[in-house]
Motif scaffolding. Structure first.
Motif, PDB file in Angstrom:
ATOM      1  N   ILE A 281       0.833  -1.198   0.000  1.00  0.00           N
ATOM      2  CA  ILE A 281       0.000   0.000   0.000  1.00  0.00           C
ATOM      3  C   ILE A 281       0.870   1.251   0.000  1.00  0.00           C
ATOM      4  O   ILE A 281       0.542   2.244  -0.661  1.00  0.00           O
ATOM      5  CB  ILE A 281      -0.985   0.004   1.193  1.00  0.00           C
ATOM      6  N   ARG A 282       1.981   1.221   0.713  1.00  0.00           N
ATOM      7  CA  ARG A 282       2.900   2.363   0.652  1.00  0.00           C
ATOM      8  C   ARG A 282       3.348   2.615  -0.783  1.00  0.00           C
ATOM      9  O   ARG A 282       3.418   3.759  -1.232  1.00  0.00           O
ATOM     10  CB  ARG A 282       4.126   2.118   1.543  1.00  0.00           C
ATOM     11  N   GLU A 283       3.609   1.552  -1.508  1.00  0.00           N
ATOM     12  CA  GLU A 283       4.034   1.699  -2.889  1.00  0.00           C
ATOM     13  C   GLU A 283       2.904   2.267  -3.753  1.00  0.00           C
ATOM     14  O   GLU A 283       3.133   3.113  -4.624  1.00  0.00           O
ATOM     15  CB  GLU A 283       4.496   0.356  -3.443  1.00  0.00           C
ATOM     16  N   ALA A 284       1.674   1.822  -3.502  1.00  0.00           N
ATOM     17  CA  ALA A 284       0.528   2.342  -4.254  1.00  0.00           C
ATOM     18  C   ALA A 284       0.337   3.830  -4.000  1.00  0.00           C
ATOM     19  O   ALA A 284      -0.018   4.584  -4.914  1.00  0.00           O
ATOM     20  CB  ALA A 284      -0.739   1.570  -3.870  1.00  0.00           C
ATOM     21  N   VAL A 285       0.586   4.268  -2.768  1.00  0.00           N
ATOM     22  CA  VAL A 285       0.477   5.687  -2.446  1.00  0.00           C
ATOM     23  C   VAL A 285       1.577   6.478  -3.149  1.00  0.00           C
ATOM     24  O   VAL A 285       1.326   7.535  -3.735  1.00  0.00           O
ATOM     25  CB  VAL A 285       0.547   5.899  -0.915  1.00  0.00           C
ATOM     26  N   ARG A 286       2.790   5.957  -3.113  1.00  0.00           N
ATOM     27  CA  ARG A 286       3.924   6.689  -3.694  1.00  0.00           C
ATOM     28  C   ARG A 286       3.833   6.805  -5.207  1.00  0.00           C
ATOM     29  O   ARG A 286       4.330   7.767  -5.795  1.00  0.00           O
ATOM     30  CB  ARG A 286       5.235   5.997  -3.316  1.00  0.00           C
ATOM     31  N   THR A 287       3.187   5.845  -5.848  1.00  0.00           N
ATOM     32  CA  THR A 287       3.242   5.779  -7.312  1.00  0.00           C
ATOM     33  C   THR A 287       1.902   6.052  -7.977  1.00  0.00           C
ATOM     34  O   THR A 287       1.754   5.783  -9.166  1.00  0.00           O
ATOM     35  CB  THR A 287       3.745   4.393  -7.757  1.00  0.00           C
ATOM     36  N   ILE A 288       0.924   6.574  -7.250  1.00  0.00           N
ATOM     37  CA  ILE A 288      -0.379   6.834  -7.859  1.00  0.00           C
ATOM     38  C   ILE A 288      -0.172   7.714  -9.091  1.00  0.00           C
ATOM     39  O   ILE A 288       0.485   8.751  -9.052  1.00  0.00           O
ATOM     40  CB  ILE A 288      -1.364   7.466  -6.865  1.00  0.00           C
ATOM     41  N   ASP A 289      -0.710   7.249 -10.215  1.00  0.00           N
ATOM     42  CA  ASP A 289      -0.445   7.869 -11.513  1.00  0.00           C
ATOM     43  C   ASP A 289      -1.625   7.546 -12.420  1.00  0.00           C
ATOM     44  O   ASP A 289      -1.919   6.382 -12.678  1.00  0.00           O
ATOM     45  CB  ASP A 289       0.848   7.303 -12.090  1.00  0.00           C
ATOM     46  N   VAL A 290      -2.327   8.573 -12.892  1.00  0.00           N
ATOM     47  CA  VAL A 290      -3.484   8.366 -13.747  1.00  0.00           C
ATOM     48  C   VAL A 290      -3.219   9.036 -15.086  1.00  0.00           C
ATOM     49  O   VAL A 290      -3.097  10.257 -15.167  1.00  0.00           O
ATOM     50  CB  VAL A 290      -4.768   8.939 -13.104  1.00  0.00           C
ATOM     51  N   GLU A 291      -3.107   8.227 -16.119  1.00  0.00           N
ATOM     52  CA  GLU A 291      -2.863   8.733 -17.470  1.00  0.00           C
ATOM     53  C   GLU A 291      -1.722   9.751 -17.499  1.00  0.00           C
ATOM     54  O   GLU A 291      -1.821  10.821 -18.096  1.00  0.00           O
ATOM     55  CB  GLU A 291      -4.141   9.345 -18.056  1.00  0.00           C
ATOM     56  N   GLY A 292      -0.628   9.387 -16.836  1.00  0.00           N
ATOM     57  CA  GLY A 292       0.545  10.242 -16.877  1.00  0.00           C
ATOM     58  C   GLY A 292       0.533  11.393 -15.906  1.00  0.00           C
ATOM     59  O   GLY A 292       1.501  12.145 -15.837  1.00  0.00           O
ATOM     60  N   ILE A 293      -0.540  11.569 -15.140  1.00  0.00           N
ATOM     61  CA  ILE A 293      -0.604  12.652 -14.163  1.00  0.00           C
ATOM     62  C   ILE A 293      -0.073  12.131 -12.835  1.00  0.00           C
ATOM     63  O   ILE A 293      -0.681  11.259 -12.210  1.00  0.00           O
ATOM     64  CB  ILE A 293      -2.038  13.178 -13.990  1.00  0.00           C
ATOM     65  N   LYS A 294       1.061  12.621 -12.417  1.00  0.00           N
ATOM     66  CA  LYS A 294       1.687  12.166 -11.187  1.00  0.00           C
ATOM     67  C   LYS A 294       1.060  12.847  -9.975  1.00  0.00           C
ATOM     68  O   LYS A 294       0.599  13.982 -10.046  1.00  0.00           O
ATOM     69  CB  LYS A 294       3.188  12.482 -11.213  1.00  0.00           C
ATOM     70  N   ALA A 295       1.082  12.127  -8.867  1.00  0.00           N
ATOM     71  CA  ALA A 295       0.505  12.691  -7.654  1.00  0.00           C
ATOM     72  C   ALA A 295       1.291  13.888  -7.148  1.00  0.00           C
ATOM     73  O   ALA A 295       0.735  14.796  -6.566  1.00  0.00           O
ATOM     74  CB  ALA A 295       0.431  11.619  -6.567  1.00  0.00           C
ATOM     75  N   GLY A 296       2.579  13.908  -7.359  1.00  0.00           N
ATOM     76  CA  GLY A 296       3.342  15.065  -6.935  1.00  0.00           C
ATOM     77  C   GLY A 296       4.558  14.692  -6.119  1.00  0.00           C
ATOM     78  O   GLY A 296       4.993  13.543  -6.113  1.00  0.00           O
ATOM     79  N   PRO A 297       5.120  15.635  -5.390  1.00  0.00           N
ATOM     80  CA  PRO A 297       6.338  15.392  -4.616  1.00  0.00           C
ATOM     81  C   PRO A 297       6.048  14.616  -3.333  1.00  0.00           C
ATOM     82  O   PRO A 297       4.962  14.068  -3.162  1.00  0.00           O
ATOM     83  CB  PRO A 297       6.829  16.811  -4.325  1.00  0.00           C
ATOM     84  N   ALA A 298       7.001  14.606  -2.426  1.00  0.00           N
ATOM     85  CA  ALA A 298       6.865  13.827  -1.197  1.00  0.00           C
ATOM     86  C   ALA A 298       5.654  14.279  -0.382  1.00  0.00           C
ATOM     87  O   ALA A 298       5.176  15.408  -0.499  1.00  0.00           O
ATOM     88  CB  ALA A 298       8.143  13.973  -0.375  1.00  0.00           C
ATOM     89  N   LEU A 299       5.171  13.374   0.455  1.00  0.00           N
ATOM     90  CA  LEU A 299       4.023  13.681   1.303  1.00  0.00           C
ATOM     91  C   LEU A 299       4.311  14.890   2.184  1.00  0.00           C
ATOM     92  O   LEU A 299       5.413  15.050   2.706  1.00  0.00           O
ATOM     93  CB  LEU A 299       3.681  12.477   2.185  1.00  0.00           C
ATOM     94  N   ARG A 300       3.290  15.728   2.352  1.00  0.00           N
ATOM     95  CA  ARG A 300       3.454  16.898   3.214  1.00  0.00           C
ATOM     96  C   ARG A 300       2.203  17.169   4.038  1.00  0.00           C
ATOM     97  O   ARG A 300       1.897  18.311   4.364  1.00  0.00           O
ATOM     98  CB  ARG A 300       3.837  18.119   2.386  1.00  0.00           C
ATOM     99  N   GLY A 301       1.478  16.097   4.379  1.00  0.00           N
ATOM    100  CA  GLY A 301       0.298  16.260   5.213  1.00  0.00           C
ATOM    101  C   GLY A 301       0.597  16.838   6.576  1.00  0.00           C
ATOM    102  O   GLY A 301      -0.220  17.572   7.140  1.00  0.00           O
TER     103      GLY A 301
END
Length: 324
Positions: free
Chosen positions: A141-161
């Motif tokens: 699940i950590r990997e799924a969070v880090r690599t979430i990618d939809v049609e080439g749109i990346k989730a962004g940089p490191a987590l900053r919650g």
């Protein structure tokens, strides 16, 4: 584009992302126009801009001007371009939070609440993700969070919650309390959001339980990443176990804090039932029951603002209740 794919993009980019705006649409106003009350616009809160939040809108209910002797409870809300004015949302939808508070207060069902709305941050998914939860999740699940990618749109940089939560609790709330006649205690301070904003609402209260007494998450995205990955029951159990481990390290307490979550059963919310079932069971084991905890399902409801507007009275009533 399938409905689920569109909403997955919304998880990463925000439900009203300018990336999906119509080119011939009229320009959006800088400040929402509420149906009642007044809006104070703060585009200059430097700590918010540091985590990608460009605008903060503070809605003061009608009673604020009419009753200068009174103080008011405050609810902090994420994705504020979707809560006051449909002209700020790409899909012409809004929560109608100002209408709901005004309507319910007029009939005596709710105190008038000040609403502090934060515009969706840049890299929304990473910013609203409950950051400390990551260390309690299994590797897949950590990997799924880090690599979430939809049609080439990346989730962004490191987590900053953590930075986003600290900004609200440590800089924004003190500024709001100094500028307006608020009831500043935790019992009169709530946080509310939808989808990733629902996750952040729970996290914000867990991190600062002495600051926020209530949290409400509509269509809370308990799958954490793309919901169609892996076997649902197994993944739901893993997420619930991670939350249990994280909560055990916090000072979150059902004797003083209250949590409301809900989900629909259509579009993205169709994936949610097993995750809510596992989460509810975990919360019960940890002693969270009514009136401190409430979890609801709305059959046929979709993952979108009109659905949240239709049931907004329920979480508003929940956060306005007396202490458990």
């Amino acid at each position: 584009m399938s409905p689920v794919l569109r909403i997955l993009i919304a998880l990463t980019m925000g439900l009203a992302s300018p990336a999906f705006a119509q080119s011939d649409a009229p320009p959006r106003p800088a400040v929402p126009t509420p149906s009642s009350g007044t809006i104070v616009w703060w585009p200059d809160h430097a700590p918010a801009r540091e985590v990608g939040v460009t605008d903060i809108w503070v809605w003061l209910p009608e009673g604020y001007a009419l009753h200068p002797e009174r103080r008011f409870p405050v609810v902090y809300m994420h994705d504020a371009e979707n809560i006051f004015d449909p002209r700020l949302s790409n899909f012409n939808k809004e929560w109608q939070i100002d209408e709901a508070v005004t309507r319910m207060a007029a009939r005596g069902d709710l105190r008038e609440w000040i609403v502090v709305g934060l515009r969706s941050p840049a890299n929304r998914y990473q910013t609203l993700f409950p950051q400390k939860l990551m260390e309690h999740l299994p590797a897949e699940i950590r990997e799924a969070v880090r690599t979430i990618d939809v049609e080439g749109i990346k989730a962004g940089p490191a987590l900053r919650g953590d930075r986003y939560a600290a900004m609200i609790a440590r800089t924004l709330k003190p500024r709001v309390d100094a500028a307006f006649r608020t009831l500043p205690t935790a019992s009169d301070t709530a946080v509310m959001g939808s989808s990733m904003g629902g996750l952040m609402s729970i996290y914000l209260m867990a991190e600062y339980p002495d600051v926020f007494g209530q949290a409400a998450g509509l269509s809370t995205h308990l799958p954490l990443a793309a919901p169609d990955q892996g076997e649902p029951a197994r993944r739901a159990a893993q997420v619930a176990d991670a939350f249990a481990s994280y909560f055990a390290q916090t000072r979150l307490d059902p004797a003083r804090n209250r949590i409301y979550i809900d989900h629909g059963t259509a579009t993205l919310d169709a994936f949610y039932p097993p995750f809510f079932e596992a989460f509810d069971a975990m919360m019960a084991q940890r002693g969270w029951r009514g009136p401190a905890y409430e979890s609801r399902a709305f059959f046929g409801a979709e993952h979108e603002e009109n659905a949240w507007a239709q049931r907004i009275d329920i979480p508003l009533t929940f956060i306005d209740r007396a202490d458990p």
